[in-house]
Each structure stands twice: as C-alpha cells, then as structure tokens.
Design a protein around this motif. Structure first.
Motif, PDB file in Angstrom:
ATOM      1  N   ASN A 129      95.780  52.020  67.833  1.00 27.49           N
ATOM      2  CA  ASN A 129      94.563  52.137  67.283  1.00 27.49           C
ATOM      3  C   ASN A 129      94.147  53.197  68.284  1.00 27.49           C
ATOM      4  OD1 ASN A 129      94.089  48.398  67.729  1.00 27.49           O
ATOM      5  ND2 ASN A 129      93.446  50.222  65.413  1.00 27.49           N
ATOM      6  N   ALA A 130      94.613  53.532  69.222  1.00 20.55           N
ATOM      7  CA  ALA A 130      94.901  54.781  69.682  1.00 20.55           C
ATOM      8  C   ALA A 130      93.378  55.949  68.444  1.00 20.55           C
ATOM      9  CB  ALA A 130      96.185  56.012  69.399  1.00 20.55           C
ATOM     10  N   TYR A 131      92.728  56.977  69.307  1.00 20.08           N
ATOM     11  CA  TYR A 131      91.766  57.722  68.987  1.00 20.08           C
ATOM     12  C   TYR A 131      91.122  57.139  67.981  1.00 20.08           C
ATOM     13  CZ  TYR A 131      94.937  60.817  70.999  1.00 20.08           C
ATOM     14  OH  TYR A 131      95.460  61.879  72.690  1.00 20.08           O
ATOM     15  N   GLY A 132      90.880  55.923  67.138  1.00 20.07           N
ATOM     16  CA  GLY A 132      89.807  54.967  66.717  1.00 20.07           C
ATOM     17  C   GLY A 132      90.663  54.563  65.152  1.00 20.07           C
ATOM     18  N   PHE A 133      92.420  55.262  65.423  1.00 21.23           N
ATOM     19  CA  PHE A 133      93.009  54.814  64.611  1.00 21.23           C
ATOM     20  C   PHE A 133      92.934  53.173  64.002  1.00 21.23           C
ATOM     21  CE2 PHE A 133      95.692  58.552  64.646  1.00 21.23           C
ATOM     22  CZ  PHE A 133      95.803  58.918  62.846  1.00 21.23           C
ATOM     23  N   HIS A 134      92.590  52.501  62.859  1.00 19.65           N
ATOM     24  CA  HIS A 134      93.221  51.353  62.708  1.00 19.65           C
ATOM     25  C   HIS A 134      93.429  51.492  60.526  1.00 19.65           C
ATOM     26  CE1 HIS A 134      88.975  51.841  60.894  1.00 19.65           C
ATOM     27  NE2 HIS A 134      89.135  51.606  60.170  1.00 19.65           N
ATOM     28  N   ARG A 135      93.887  49.730  60.725  1.00 15.24           N
ATOM     29  CA  ARG A 135      94.738  49.995  59.571  1.00 15.24           C
ATOM     30  C   ARG A 135      93.584  49.772  58.271  1.00 15.24           C
ATOM     31  NH1 ARG A 135      99.129  46.013  57.770  1.00 15.24           N
ATOM     32  NH2 ARG A 135     100.188  46.614  55.918  1.00 15.24           N
TER      33      ARG A 135
ATOM     34  N   LYS B 234      76.173  61.563  57.527  1.00 15.73           N
ATOM     35  CA  LYS B 234      77.127  62.501  57.243  1.00 15.73           C
ATOM     36  C   LYS B 234      78.025  63.393  58.084  1.00 15.73           C
ATOM     37  CE  LYS B 234      75.206  64.266  52.315  1.00 15.73           C
ATOM     38  NZ  LYS B 234      74.525  65.207  52.064  1.00 15.73           N
ATOM     39  N   SER B 235      77.127  62.661  59.064  1.00 12.09           N
ATOM     40  CA  SER B 235      78.268  63.050  60.531  1.00 12.09           C
ATOM     41  C   SER B 235      79.206  62.278  60.500  1.00 12.09           C
ATOM     42  CB  SER B 235      76.691  63.626  61.403  1.00 12.09           C
ATOM     43  OG  SER B 235      76.289  62.278  62.333  1.00 12.09           O
ATOM     44  N   ASN B 236      79.500  60.951  59.772  1.00 15.26           N
ATOM     45  CA  ASN B 236      80.709  60.300  60.468  1.00 15.26           C
ATOM     46  C   ASN B 236      81.419  59.664  58.942  1.00 15.26           C
ATOM     47  OD1 ASN B 236      82.330  59.186  61.963  1.00 15.26           O
ATOM     48  ND2 ASN B 236      81.119  57.220  62.160  1.00 15.26           N
ATOM     49  N   MET B 237      81.230  60.353  57.838  1.00 17.71           N
ATOM     50  CA  MET B 237      81.629  60.563  56.949  1.00 17.71           C
ATOM     51  C   MET B 237      83.436  60.762  55.829  1.00 17.71           C
ATOM     52  SD  MET B 237      79.445  62.812  53.838  1.00 17.71           S
ATOM     53  CE  MET B 237      80.588  61.986  52.589  1.00 17.71           C
ATOM     54  N   ASP B 238      83.844  61.678  56.944  1.00 21.08           N
ATOM     55  CA  ASP B 238      84.735  61.937  56.593  1.00 21.08           C
ATOM     56  C   ASP B 238      86.422  61.116  57.220  1.00 21.08           C
ATOM     57  OD1 ASP B 238      83.870  64.379  55.112  1.00 21.08           O
ATOM     58  OD2 ASP B 238      83.574  65.123  56.999  1.00 21.08           O
ATOM     59  N   ARG B 239      87.426  61.156  57.258  1.00 19.92           N
ATOM     60  CA  ARG B 239      88.111  60.037  57.115  1.00 19.92           C
ATOM     61  C   ARG B 239      89.849  60.693  56.620  1.00 19.92           C
ATOM     62  NH1 ARG B 239      84.229  58.061  59.185  1.00 19.92           N
ATOM     63  NH2 ARG B 239      84.113  56.368  58.667  1.00 19.92           N
ATOM     64  N   ILE B 240      90.794  60.593  57.553  1.00 16.32           N
ATOM     65  CA  ILE B 240      92.061  61.575  57.907  1.00 16.32           C
ATOM     66  C   ILE B 240      92.764  59.879  57.116  1.00 16.32           C
ATOM     67  CG2 ILE B 240      94.537  62.229  58.677  1.00 16.32           C
ATOM     68  CD1 ILE B 240      92.356  63.986  59.545  1.00 16.32           C
ATOM     69  N   MET B 241      93.717  59.383  56.220  1.00 12.07           N
ATOM     70  CA  MET B 241      94.741  58.152  56.111  1.00 12.07           C
ATOM     71  C   MET B 241      96.206  58.468  56.361  1.00 12.07           C
ATOM     72  SD  MET B 241      92.612  56.698  53.125  1.00 12.07           S
ATOM     73  CE  MET B 241      90.624  55.861  53.524  1.00 12.07           C
ATOM     74  N   VAL B 242      97.171  58.189  56.836  1.00 12.96           N
ATOM     75  CA  VAL B 242      98.445  58.687  56.743  1.00 12.96           C
ATOM     76  C   VAL B 242      99.128  56.880  56.761  1.00 12.96           C
ATOM     77  CG1 VAL B 242      98.209  60.152  58.552  1.00 12.96           C
ATOM     78  CG2 VAL B 242      98.325  57.639  58.863  1.00 12.96           C
ATOM     79  N   ARG B 243     100.492  57.232  55.625  1.00 12.25           N
ATOM     80  CA  ARG B 243     101.288  56.136  55.096  1.00 12.25           C
ATOM     81  C   ARG B 243     102.155  56.024  56.888  1.00 12.25           C
ATOM     82  NH1 ARG B 243     102.942  56.190  49.851  1.00 12.25           N
ATOM     83  NH2 ARG B 243     104.852  57.218  50.373  1.00 12.25           N
ATOM     84  N   LEU B 244     102.655  55.017  57.705  1.00 10.61           N
ATOM     85  CA  LEU B 244     103.633  55.213  58.555  1.00 10.61           C
ATOM     86  C   LEU B 244     104.561  54.063  58.001  1.00 10.61           C
ATOM     87  CD1 LEU B 244     103.779  55.528  61.412  1.00 10.61           C
ATOM     88  CD2 LEU B 244     102.738  52.752  62.232  1.00 10.61           C
ATOM     89  N   ASN B 245     105.739  54.631  58.530  1.00 13.54           N
ATOM     90  CA  ASN B 245     107.448  54.762  58.518  1.00 13.54           C
ATOM     91  C   ASN B 245     108.224  54.596  59.383  1.00 13.54           C
ATOM     92  OD1 ASN B 245     109.983  53.872  57.732  1.00 13.54           O
ATOM     93  ND2 ASN B 245     109.244  55.162  55.502  1.00 13.54           N
ATOM     94  N   GLY B 246     107.725  53.558  60.144  1.00 12.24           N
ATOM     95  CA  GLY B 246     108.643  53.492  61.376  1.00 12.24           C
ATOM     96  C   GLY B 246     108.106  54.336  62.575  1.00 12.24           C
TER      97      GLY B 246
END
Length: 203
Positions: free
Chosen positions: A50-56, A112-124
C-alpha cells in the motif's frame, strides 16, 4: 489499446485538462517508481504494501470454478490470476508520500482533481502490465489504455517540463511557440473536455 508513443498518450487526453493530476502521476511513476532491468519493470516498493496509496483492484469476480462469459464482459482489464493494484487516489492512506507536484492541484470539492489512476498487474516482485484510466465514480472507469514499457522508458528520460509540454495539443504547442517567437511568455491554454464514454465494472 496499447499506447507506444508520446503522441498516442497525448491524443488519449489522459490527465487533461487541469486540475487533473494524471500526467504528473504518470511522470512520477515512470521517473521514480519503476526501474527497468533485463526487460522487467521493477517497482521501488511492492504495491501490495500500500505504498504511495496503492491498493488492490478487484478487476473481476475471482472464482476459480466460474469462468462464465459475464466475468469477461465485466472485467475492465484482462482477466488473469495475477493481482491488480491501482494508485492515484489522493485520499488513500499512503498517498501523502506522492511528490507535491502530483498532489498540488488536489481539491476535495473538485472531483476532477482526483479522477486519474494508474493500474498495474503484479507478478511476484515485478510489474507485468501497466494501465492508465480515469475514475468516474465508485464503479465506473473510462478511457483505459495499456502503457508500453518503451513509452514509460521514454518518459523516464525526460524532464517533467519537457514531458508536460509534449502533452499539450499540437495547436497549443504551435500557438505557444508563436507567442514565444513574438517575445511573449508561455501562455496558458484551455483544453476541451474528454468524452463521457465510460466502462463500469463490478467491484
């Protein structure tokens, strides 16, 4: 769709217009959060912490015994057994660690100042895929694109000022260049609103 070139990212209108924070978020991600080694994208910190606000991000109904078509219809991202995580919610615990240039335009009264996201797929311990999207409401996203590793590496090799300048629409770049040649300072510009097309998923 996979974005491979800066021009494709610009034309996607991701992170524009202000006060959206997506372009600054993407620059931070490419510049500071990932490194590239032997064709792999290595995160500075594992998103599962959950670093930098990452969440599942629960992209689909993850049921090993149920592979019905509705799972594929409802999935925002490709259905895989690997977990997805998203970052960019400036209200999330840990988001205060994001640099000030990412958070500077945030106003809780301006969605709109909080609408953008980056999504990642984690493999190990490495990132297998990276996507950008915009969060419309609790369940709906729009304009979702995969970002290629080559494009991220290109962004990593740029300054923030250079990157943001290249993300301006071509007509604005030309107009600003004309102003500079005429002796004026860099002008402010107004951008058109993105379309309202969205894709809703079951969370």
């Amino acid at each position: 769709m996979t974005l491979n070139e800066l021009s494709q990212l610009r034309d996607s209108e991701f992170g524009r217009p202000s006060p959206r924070h997506g372009l600054n978020l993407l620059y931070w991600f490419a510049q500071d959060f990932v490194t590239f080694s032997d064709g792999l994208m290595i995160p500075k910190e594992n998103p599962s912490t959950n670093a930098y606000g990452f969440h599942r991000f629960y992209n689909f109904d993850d049921d090993d015994d149920d592979d019905n078509d509705h799972d594929h219809v409802n999935a925002l991202l490709p259905k895989q057994k690997l977990p997805y995580y998203d970052v960019g919610n400036l209200n999330a615990p840990g988001a205060e660690k994001l640099p000030s240039y990412v958070r500077k335009n945030y106003n809780h009264r301006v969605p709109k100042s909080n609408m953008d996201r980056i999504m990642v797929r984690l493999n190990g311990n490495f990132l297998e895929r990276v996507y950008i999207t915009q969060h419309v409401n609790k369940k709906c996203f729009g304009h979702t694109y995969r970002i290629s590793q080559g494009l991220l590496m290109n962004i990593k090799n740029m300054s923030l000022e250079e990157f943001l300048k290249k993300m301006q629409p071509p007509q604005i770049q030309y107009q600003n260049q004309s102003y500079l040649q005429a002796g004026y300072s860099q002008s402010a510009y107004v951008q058109t609103e993105p379309s309202n097309d969205s894709w809703c998923v079951i969370l």
